[in-house]
Design an enzyme around this catalytic site. Structure first.
Site, PDB file in Angstrom:
ATOM      1  CB  SER A 105      -0.890   0.011   1.245  1.00  0.00           C
ATOM      2  OG  SER A 105      -1.550   1.256   1.389  1.00  0.00           O
ATOM      3  CE1 TYR A 145      -3.765  -2.027   5.466  1.00  0.00           C
ATOM      4  CE2 TYR A 145      -3.139   0.105   4.574  1.00  0.00           C
ATOM      5  CZ  TYR A 145      -3.619  -1.174   4.387  1.00  0.00           C
ATOM      6  OH  TYR A 145      -3.949  -1.595   3.129  1.00  0.00           O
TER       7      TYR A 145
END
Length: 241
Positions: free
Chosen positions: A135, A148
């Site tokens: 990501s 995250y």
């Protein structure tokens, strides 16, 4: 070489489902995991001729059982696509250790366990592809995503190490770092905030799951044999550094 067997985690929707479809079209025998949506998994499996396995990726015992069945029923995995993931946005002052651990378990620890379990077969076959959906949060960070971002950055470092270990066996490892992709994960973003994000993207739109899966398909192919240890950003030009 023999027909390639691909395993995609989190394969029932969004990027995962697009990867299932792409690799099936590309001629792989495809298996995928799902956590809870059995109906969607069955429909997708029927659509492309894939095999679906229910699996909570943080359950090591269940993983071993599923991998044993997968090898017997489909074959030895030589293309592994780590797609499953989760986020639970929380600003750092309010981020509990329980949430931190839960997000790292799904996004990082599960990838380590699954890769460790399957890499030996690739090394023995002297051919393999490990592809991780990372990501932009792991590249540039994101407010409210310390857990995250840490997990996705960890995946990028993990990918480089796997690439170094696998290189002499013709096993490559690469990461794809998508930007804003039109999936259910973005549904919770308020409209005004999403508009601001889109205005910051030079191409002025979200990406599509099939655009991510096209890149995954390339990385899984012989055409990408000389690419390893890379993190490929697919973000409409949002990050150009």
């Amino acid at each position: 070489m023999a027909e390639r067997v691909a395993l995609i985690t989190g394969g029932t929707s969004g990027i995962g489902a697009a990867c299932v479809r792409r690799l099936a079209v590309d001629g792989c025998r495809v298996a995928f995991t799902y956590r809870s949506d059995a109906e969607a998994a069955a429909e997708l499996a029927d659509e492309v001729g894939a095999t679906a396995y229910q699996l909570d990726l943080v359950d090591a015992e269940a993983q071993a059982e599923v991998l044993s069945r997968l090898e017997a029923e489909v074959g030895r995995v030589t293309v592994l696509v780590h797609n499953a993931g989760a986020t639970r946005d929380t600003l750092l002052p309010f981020l509990t250790e329980e949430t931190w651990d839960a997000i790292l378990d799904v996004n990082l620890h599960a990838v380590y366990r699954l890769t460790r379990a399957l890499i030996r077969g690739m090394l023995q076959a002297r051919w393999g592809r490990v592809i991780t959906i990372a990501s932009l949060s792991g590249v540039i960070g994101h407010a409210g995503q310390a857990h995250y971002s840490a997990a996705k950055a960890g995946l990028i470092g993990f990918t480089k190490a796997v690439a170094l270990e696998g290189a002499k066996f013709n096993v490559t490892a690469n990461a794809v770092a998508p930007g804003f992709i039109d999936t259910d994960m973005l549904a919770a973003i308020p409209e005004a905030k999403m508009k601001a994000y889109l205005e910051a993207i030079p191409l002025r739109r979200m990406g599509r799951p099939d655009e991510v899966s096209a890149l995954v398909g390339y990385l899984a192919s012989d055409a990408a044999a000389y690419m390893t240890g890379q993190t490929l950003r697919l973000d409409g030009g949002l990050v150009m550094a």
